[in-house]
Scaffold this active site. Structure first.
Site, mmCIF file in Angstrom:
data_model
loop_
_atom_site.group_PDB
_atom_site.id
_atom_site.type_symbol
_atom_site.label_atom_id
_atom_site.label_comp_id
_atom_site.label_asym_id
_atom_site.label_seq_id
_atom_site.Cartn_x
_atom_site.Cartn_y
_atom_site.Cartn_z
ATOM 1 N N HIS A 1 -7.703 -5.739 0.658
ATOM 2 C CA HIS A 1 -6.458 -4.986 0.746
ATOM 3 C C HIS A 1 -5.660 -5.466 1.975
ATOM 4 O O HIS A 1 -6.019 -5.149 3.107
ATOM 5 C CB HIS A 1 -6.840 -3.511 0.895
ATOM 6 C CG HIS A 1 -5.692 -2.555 0.826
ATOM 7 N ND1 HIS A 1 -4.900 -2.420 -0.290
ATOM 8 C CD2 HIS A 1 -5.210 -1.665 1.734
ATOM 9 C CE1 HIS A 1 -3.993 -1.481 -0.060
ATOM 10 N NE2 HIS A 1 -4.154 -1.016 1.163
ATOM 11 N N TRP B 1 -9.902 0.245 -4.687
ATOM 12 C CA TRP B 1 -9.255 1.543 -4.457
ATOM 13 C C TRP B 1 -7.859 1.597 -5.102
ATOM 14 O O TRP B 1 -7.420 2.636 -5.574
ATOM 15 C CB TRP B 1 -9.175 1.775 -2.940
ATOM 16 C CG TRP B 1 -8.850 3.158 -2.498
ATOM 17 C CD1 TRP B 1 -7.811 3.526 -1.696
ATOM 18 C CD2 TRP B 1 -9.568 4.363 -2.792
ATOM 19 N NE1 TRP B 1 -7.835 4.880 -1.482
ATOM 20 C CE2 TRP B 1 -8.898 5.417 -2.138
ATOM 21 C CE3 TRP B 1 -10.708 4.657 -3.555
ATOM 22 C CZ2 TRP B 1 -9.326 6.750 -2.215
ATOM 23 C CZ3 TRP B 1 -11.136 5.989 -3.634
ATOM 24 C CH2 TRP B 1 -10.445 7.004 -2.970
ATOM 25 N N LYS C 1 4.342 2.157 -2.286
ATOM 26 C CA LYS C 1 4.751 3.335 -3.071
ATOM 27 C C LYS C 1 6.187 3.707 -2.688
ATOM 28 O O LYS C 1 7.050 3.943 -3.541
ATOM 29 C CB LYS C 1 3.809 4.513 -2.797
ATOM 30 C CG LYS C 1 2.309 4.226 -3.009
ATOM 31 C CD LYS C 1 1.447 5.450 -2.653
ATOM 32 C CE LYS C 1 0.096 5.146 -2.035
ATOM 33 N NZ LYS C 1 -0.938 4.561 -2.838
ATOM 34 N N SER D 1 0.816 -1.212 0.000
ATOM 35 C CA SER D 1 0.000 0.000 0.000
ATOM 36 C C SER D 1 0.853 1.267 0.000
ATOM 37 O O SER D 1 1.715 1.404 -0.848
ATOM 38 C CB SER D 1 -0.952 -0.063 1.197
ATOM 39 O OG SER D 1 -2.066 0.717 0.929
HETATM 40 C C1 GTR Z 1 -5.263 4.702 1.709
HETATM 41 C C2 GTR Z 1 -4.633 5.446 0.561
HETATM 42 C C3 GTR Z 1 -3.974 4.488 -0.353
HETATM 43 C C4 GTR Z 1 -3.122 3.476 0.382
HETATM 44 C C5 GTR Z 1 -3.712 3.045 1.703
HETATM 45 C C6 GTR Z 1 -2.790 2.330 2.656
HETATM 46 O O1 GTR Z 1 -5.981 5.487 2.545
HETATM 47 O O2 GTR Z 1 -5.623 6.174 -0.072
HETATM 48 O O3 GTR Z 1 -3.238 5.190 -1.338
HETATM 49 O O4 GTR Z 1 -1.844 3.932 0.550
HETATM 50 O O5 GTR Z 1 -4.223 4.096 2.411
HETATM 51 O O6 GTR Z 1 -1.626 2.674 2.803
HETATM 52 O O7 GTR Z 1 -3.260 1.414 3.319
#
Ligand code: GTR
Length: 413
Positions: free
Chosen positions: A391, A341, A254, A250
């Site tokens: 996720h 997402w 990045k 997540s």
């Molecule tokens: C969310 C964000 C994502 C992702 C995620 C995470 O809120 O919008 O880009 O990075 O968090 O890190 O779990």
């Protein structure tokens, strides 16, 4: 695309595949001088530096150079950890030449069954080293952290937080496949808030690194910390420093991609559902957008990135170009079907597009143009899977990464 349609495309978000408008990606092989890259030499010496620079300018900022300022202190060792399966080490990496309050703590598990230097996975954790295992001697983080899961009171970990995230780590599986694991809490580098930089390394190391806080970003600080873990691993005789794999989930995915792009010591890179600003395609209007991510997390990227929120067609880069910076090193991109997402299809298309760069090196990436079925990894040096579920980082994910790394590192496991 007019400013109006661009705005409509970017806000709010879309999760209806039939509503994704057509888009054109920047051609990763198109050189600024108009020519197309035709070999790996042109890629490595002209196009790659050009694209890397676009990332510095538009998304992540500078990756400060360091003359090995890190100093290490082994805080603890236990060669009978996890019932004898592993040797556990806790290593403090001091990041400032004088100020000992500036450090990150690495939790390292080495597989006892492996008698030669071990390959290693490096990955940040979201809530402290003490969450990845219930082992009592793991230091409890005293850093600021989000209220995630159990045991965090007033943004600080308590004893009740121990072992609350073991499901994401699968420590025994990793070790029994002969890999070491090195992890650290990402908040050791910079707290994950808009003002986190004031107490994080972008402030405390400003003079040491000769860089202003706004010349890089939170993602940059986190990524740079991963390189400091590599500094340590290169000095540990139980580690095979030629086999350092990076994995990130997540937001940490990045940061992982940026570290992989910036530091060639990372020999294999795994993006686990890194989504927008990571593996996903910003130009594909699906899931999170540049506008949304920069509104929610203004600190993650340099200020310039936010200016593309209204019209992503102006962004000179896109996810496939970030992935291409890993070439020719093995790259695994993973999605989860319920994680709309992160835009699974965008992540897949991005990995496929980056495979064109791998082809310059005679490496086979992903050559199928349609999404693979669930739980069916595809591709060779660039691999992709979409698994069932949400996720997260699961046992299934780790099993694929371990298999991939064993194959790519030429290990028999
Ligand atoms: C969310 C964000 C994502 C992702 C995620 C995470 O809120 O919008 O880009 O990075 O968090 O890190 O779990």
């Amino acid at each position: 695309v007019t400013a109006m349609t661009a705005r409509a495309q970017n806000f709010p978000s879309n999760t209806d595949e039939s509503k994704v408008p057509p888009y054109t990606l920047p051609d990763v092989l198109q050189m600024p001088i108009g020519k197309t890259v035709i070999n790996s030499n042109q890629w490595l010496h002209a196009q790659r530096p050009y694209i890397y620079h676009l990332y510095e300018k538009n998304q992540f900022g500078r990756y400060p150079a360091t003359k090995t300022i890190s100093r290490f202190k082994i805080l603890e060792t236990d060669n009978q950890a996890l019932d004898g399966l592993a040797t556990r080490k806790q290593v403090r990496i001091y990041l400032h030449p004088a100020d000992t309050s500036v450090y990150m703590d690495v939790l390292l598990y080495l597989p006892n069954a492996v008698k030669t230097p071990a390959p290693v996975f490096v990955a940040y954790n979201f809530s402290g080293n003490h969450t990845i295992t219930a082992e009592k001697n793991v230091l409890l983080s005293n850093r600021w952290m989000y209220f995630r899961g159990k045991g965090v009171v007033n943004n600080r970990a308590t004893e009740a937080a121990r072992g609350t995230d073991t499901a994401s780590w699968q420590l025994k599986t990793i070790l029994s496949k002969g890999f070491a694991l090195a992890t650290a809490y990402y908040g050791d580098l910079e707290p994950d808030t808009a003002t986190g930089y004031t107490t994080g390394i972008r402030t405390t190391l400003k003079e040491v690194l000769n860089i202003q806080p706004d010349e890089w970003c939170t993602m940059g600080a986190w990524a740079w910390g991963l390189s400091r873990i590599a500094d340590y691993l290169q000095t540990d005789k139980n580690i095979d420093a030629g086999k350092i794999a990076l994995m990130g989930h997540s937001r940490l995915g990045k940061a992982t991609l940026w570290a992989g792009a910036s530091d060639p010591r990372f020999a294999l890179i795994v993006s686990n559902e890194s989504g927008e600003g990571g593996a996903a395609l910003s130009r594909r209007w699906y899931g999170e957008t540049v506008q949304i991510i920069t509104a929610h997390f203004p600190h993650w990227f340099v200020a310039k990135y936010k200016t593309y929120g209204d019209d992503v067609t102006k962004l000179p880069v896109d996810g496939h170009m970030l992935l291409s910076l890993m070439a020719p090193r093995p790259l695994y991109v993973a999605s989860a079907v319920e994680d709309t997402w992160s835009d699974p299809k965008g992540e897949f298309l991005s990995a496929r597009e980056a495979s064109r760069v791998y082809a310059l090196f005679g490496k086979k990436g992903i050559d199928t143009s349609s999404m693979p079925p669930l739980n069916t990894p595809v591709g060779e040096t660039v691999r992709y899977h979409i698994r069932s579920g949400k996720h997260a980082v699961t046992l299934y994910d780790w099993e694929q990464y371990l298999k991939f790394a064993s194959e790519q590192f030429g290990l028999r496991r």
